[in-house]
Design a protein around this motif. Sequence first.
Motif, PDB file in Angstrom:
ATOM      1  N   VAL A 270       0.858  -1.182   0.000  1.00  0.00           N
ATOM      2  CA  VAL A 270       0.000   0.000   0.000  1.00  0.00           C
ATOM      3  C   VAL A 270       0.899   1.238   0.000  1.00  0.00           C
ATOM      4  O   VAL A 270       1.715   1.417   0.895  1.00  0.00           O
ATOM      5  N   HIS A 271       0.742   2.075  -1.020  1.00  0.00           N
ATOM      6  CA  HIS A 271       1.544   3.289  -1.157  1.00  0.00           C
ATOM      7  C   HIS A 271       0.667   4.508  -0.861  1.00  0.00           C
ATOM      8  O   HIS A 271      -0.516   4.526  -1.199  1.00  0.00           O
ATOM      9  N   VAL A 272       1.268   5.518  -0.260  1.00  0.00           N
ATOM     10  CA  VAL A 272       0.580   6.787  -0.024  1.00  0.00           C
ATOM     11  C   VAL A 272       1.003   7.764  -1.106  1.00  0.00           C
ATOM     12  O   VAL A 272       2.193   8.029  -1.279  1.00  0.00           O
ATOM     13  N   LEU A 273       0.031   8.274  -1.846  1.00  0.00           N
ATOM     14  CA  LEU A 273       0.290   9.254  -2.898  1.00  0.00           C
ATOM     15  C   LEU A 273      -0.848  10.264  -2.890  1.00  0.00           C
ATOM     16  O   LEU A 273      -2.001   9.919  -3.163  1.00  0.00           O
ATOM     17  N   SER A 274      -0.528  11.492  -2.583  1.00  0.00           N
ATOM     18  CA  SER A 274      -1.552  12.541  -2.559  1.00  0.00           C
ATOM     19  C   SER A 274      -2.216  12.675  -3.930  1.00  0.00           C
ATOM     20  O   SER A 274      -1.579  12.461  -4.967  1.00  0.00           O
ATOM     21  N   ASN A 275      -3.489  13.021  -3.924  1.00  0.00           N
ATOM     22  CA  ASN A 275      -4.164  13.338  -5.179  1.00  0.00           C
ATOM     23  C   ASN A 275      -3.615  14.620  -5.788  1.00  0.00           C
ATOM     24  O   ASN A 275      -3.753  14.846  -6.982  1.00  0.00           O
ATOM     25  N   GLY A 276      -3.004  15.452  -4.952  1.00  0.00           N
ATOM     26  CA  GLY A 276      -2.295  16.619  -5.450  1.00  0.00           C
ATOM     27  C   GLY A 276      -3.182  17.792  -5.805  1.00  0.00           C
ATOM     28  O   GLY A 276      -4.415  17.719  -5.791  1.00  0.00           O
ATOM     29  N   VAL A 277      -2.529  18.892  -6.127  1.00  0.00           N
ATOM     30  CA  VAL A 277      -3.219  20.114  -6.539  1.00  0.00           C
ATOM     31  C   VAL A 277      -2.325  20.831  -7.542  1.00  0.00           C
ATOM     32  O   VAL A 277      -1.094  20.816  -7.422  1.00  0.00           O
ATOM     33  N   ASP A 278      -2.932  21.429  -8.535  1.00  0.00           N
ATOM     34  CA  ASP A 278      -2.187  22.181  -9.546  1.00  0.00           C
ATOM     35  C   ASP A 278      -1.977  23.600  -9.031  1.00  0.00           C
ATOM     36  O   ASP A 278      -2.836  24.459  -9.178  1.00  0.00           O
ATOM     37  N   THR A 279      -0.832  23.836  -8.407  1.00  0.00           N
ATOM     38  CA  THR A 279      -0.595  25.138  -7.781  1.00  0.00           C
ATOM     39  C   THR A 279      -0.272  26.227  -8.800  1.00  0.00           C
ATOM     40  O   THR A 279      -0.230  27.408  -8.429  1.00  0.00           O
ATOM     41  N   THR A 280      -0.029  25.859 -10.049  1.00  0.00           N
ATOM     42  CA  THR A 280       0.141  26.898 -11.071  1.00  0.00           C
ATOM     43  C   THR A 280      -1.213  27.401 -11.560  1.00  0.00           C
ATOM     44  O   THR A 280      -1.306  28.503 -12.103  1.00  0.00           O
TER      45      THR A 280
ATOM     46  N   GLY B 102       3.456  18.228  -9.956  1.00  0.00           N
ATOM     47  CA  GLY B 102       4.797  17.857 -10.377  1.00  0.00           C
ATOM     48  C   GLY B 102       5.422  16.863  -9.416  1.00  0.00           C
ATOM     49  O   GLY B 102       6.036  15.867  -9.833  1.00  0.00           O
ATOM     50  N   GLN B 103       5.278  17.117  -8.103  1.00  0.00           N
ATOM     51  CA  GLN B 103       5.801  16.181  -7.101  1.00  0.00           C
ATOM     52  C   GLN B 103       5.026  14.876  -7.116  1.00  0.00           C
ATOM     53  O   GLN B 103       5.600  13.788  -6.978  1.00  0.00           O
ATOM     54  N   VAL B 104       3.706  14.954  -7.303  1.00  0.00           N
ATOM     55  CA  VAL B 104       2.883  13.744  -7.395  1.00  0.00           C
ATOM     56  C   VAL B 104       3.350  12.880  -8.561  1.00  0.00           C
ATOM     57  O   VAL B 104       3.437  11.650  -8.445  1.00  0.00           O
ATOM     58  N   ALA B 105       3.679  13.501  -9.684  1.00  0.00           N
ATOM     59  CA  ALA B 105       4.144  12.744 -10.849  1.00  0.00           C
ATOM     60  C   ALA B 105       5.437  12.008 -10.537  1.00  0.00           C
ATOM     61  O   ALA B 105       5.602  10.833 -10.894  1.00  0.00           O
ATOM     62  N   ARG B 106       6.362  12.672  -9.872  1.00  0.00           N
ATOM     63  CA  ARG B 106       7.630  12.015  -9.537  1.00  0.00           C
ATOM     64  C   ARG B 106       7.411  10.841  -8.584  1.00  0.00           C
ATOM     65  O   ARG B 106       8.042   9.785  -8.721  1.00  0.00           O
ATOM     66  N   ASP B 107       6.511  11.011  -7.618  1.00  0.00           N
ATOM     67  CA  ASP B 107       6.210   9.918  -6.695  1.00  0.00           C
ATOM     68  C   ASP B 107       5.509   8.766  -7.415  1.00  0.00           C
ATOM     69  O   ASP B 107       5.730   7.594  -7.085  1.00  0.00           O
ATOM     70  N   LEU B 108       4.669   9.087  -8.377  1.00  0.00           N
ATOM     71  CA  LEU B 108       3.996   8.044  -9.160  1.00  0.00           C
ATOM     72  C   LEU B 108       5.009   7.234  -9.955  1.00  0.00           C
ATOM     73  O   LEU B 108       4.905   5.999 -10.046  1.00  0.00           O
ATOM     74  N   GLN B 109       6.000   7.887 -10.527  1.00  0.00           N
ATOM     75  CA  GLN B 109       7.036   7.177 -11.276  1.00  0.00           C
ATOM     76  C   GLN B 109       7.778   6.196 -10.372  1.00  0.00           C
ATOM     77  O   GLN B 109       8.131   5.092 -10.797  1.00  0.00           O
ATOM     78  N   GLU B 110       8.003   6.577  -9.130  1.00  0.00           N
ATOM     79  CA  GLU B 110       8.663   5.676  -8.190  1.00  0.00           C
ATOM     80  C   GLU B 110       7.775   4.473  -7.878  1.00  0.00           C
ATOM     81  O   GLU B 110       8.278   3.335  -7.746  1.00  0.00           O
ATOM     82  N   ILE B 111       6.467   4.679  -7.783  1.00  0.00           N
ATOM     83  CA  ILE B 111       5.546   3.556  -7.570  1.00  0.00           C
ATOM     84  C   ILE B 111       5.599   2.614  -8.769  1.00  0.00           C
ATOM     85  O   ILE B 111       5.586   1.380  -8.606  1.00  0.00           O
ATOM     86  N   TYR B 112       5.642   3.166  -9.973  1.00  0.00           N
ATOM     87  CA  TYR B 112       5.805   2.315 -11.153  1.00  0.00           C
ATOM     88  C   TYR B 112       7.055   1.452 -11.020  1.00  0.00           C
ATOM     89  O   TYR B 112       7.061   0.256 -11.334  1.00  0.00           O
TER      90      TYR B 112
ATOM     91  N   ALA C 126       2.638  19.639 -16.090  1.00  0.00           N
ATOM     92  CA  ALA C 126       1.418  19.391 -15.322  1.00  0.00           C
ATOM     93  C   ALA C 126       0.624  20.649 -15.112  1.00  0.00           C
ATOM     94  O   ALA C 126      -0.593  20.631 -15.082  1.00  0.00           O
ATOM     95  N   GLY C 127       1.281  21.770 -14.976  1.00  0.00           N
ATOM     96  CA  GLY C 127       0.556  23.005 -14.706  1.00  0.00           C
ATOM     97  C   GLY C 127      -0.218  23.515 -15.883  1.00  0.00           C
ATOM     98  O   GLY C 127      -1.078  24.369 -15.751  1.00  0.00           O
ATOM     99  N   ASP C 128       0.061  22.978 -17.093  1.00  0.00           N
ATOM    100  CA  ASP C 128      -0.634  23.461 -18.257  1.00  0.00           C
ATOM    101  C   ASP C 128      -2.016  22.858 -18.398  1.00  0.00           C
ATOM    102  O   ASP C 128      -2.855  23.381 -19.108  1.00  0.00           O
TER     103      ASP C 128
END
Length: 418
Positions: free
Chosen positions: A175-185, A368-378, A409-411
């Motif tokens: 079980v991995h913890v990964l925030s749903n995140g927010v687009d801060t841009t 952007g941080q969520v994407a990097r964490d997702l890549q690590e889960i992959y 991601a911000g686009d």
Amino acid sequence: MYMKTRAVRRPRRPWERAARRLEKTLHSVLPGRQPRRNVRAGEPLRVLMPRGLSSLARESGIGAAMRHQETAVLSLGHRVVTNPLRPFDVVHLNTPFPDTPLIARWARVWRRPVLMWAHSTEDDFRDSFPGANALAPTFRRWIAHLYRRGDAVVTPSEYSRELIAAPKYGISAPVHVLSNGVDTTFFRPDPSARARLRESLGLPEDATVVLSVGMQLVRKGILDWVEVARRLPEVTFVWYGRTDERLLTADVQRALATAPANALFPGYVSAEQLRESYCGADAFCFLTKEETEGIVLWEALACEVPALVRAIPLYRDRMPDGVLTHQVAGDGPGFAGDVAAHLSALLAGELKDLTAAGRRAAQDVDLGQVARDLQEIYRVTGVRPHRRTRTLSADAGGATARALPPRAAGDARPDAVR
């Protein structure tokens, strides 16, 4: 002298020959079951995010989470496939609908990893729709069945991981913890939005506006929210979001029908309108009783609007009172009065300004941080590209094969209220 012995032959079951033939046929008909050969370093993944019944969750938090996942996947340079009949390397499953286990089984046939998102728990199903409390144990058994179909389970907070780690869920996969995140841009402060918000609502320029966002459910705190509005008639309360009238409980229907004139319910709005509201409001009052994360709170903090929330376990730990948010504990008859008192103090500037700290915290869960964490889960799940196929087009076979340059991601903008 040696005696000849006859090996005991195990009776052949009739279905075994058919099973072997089916397996042989699948190897020939579905060549994508095998890993790609001669794959270049950095070859993009084909990520299956099936539409199916998930469109029913478009206006919910799960729908927002799925849009955020798609943005994260594209920002990594991978491709998003929406048709399960097209080649894919990994599948994201998010919804508790009947097609979810079918797609998980289909991924098993193709020998593809399944990432199962645990957005829901038995706890946050309660106090939602008519009969939800009675059905909650059955719902928990159903989602536990779904979560066990994953090679890995992804959940948005440590709090929700603790809930689904209980023996009653029976999950053995990582079980991995990964925030749903927010687009801060996209969700960012804009002082000029104050005047536009009041103009859109037909309010005077000096009107005080308090905002909340979500489905109209008891769990989301709408009953207390309406009562707080009744106690502060000089403040305009605006609730964005809607729920099908057929799914409203009797007490929610009664609260909406008898709400005071200073409580407005504009319904479902676009992401742009929602951002204007966050930036133009004087406070964000989120009285939810249970959440696994709550994307709307991250959006509000990203826009630097002062936030007052109910002190539920998730927020007490992750967004401490007086550090990132102001909080009010309780759930009894006096709760609305306590909220009204705290809200009045917040609007009067008597409580500490936490908006800058909230913005910094939201940036820590940027897409952007969520994407990097997702890549690590992959990586830890063993997701890898499979046998090369011809390049997908945007409309080939109902598939989506879009790609963005890294950190775009911000686009991509969300398009709905949760």
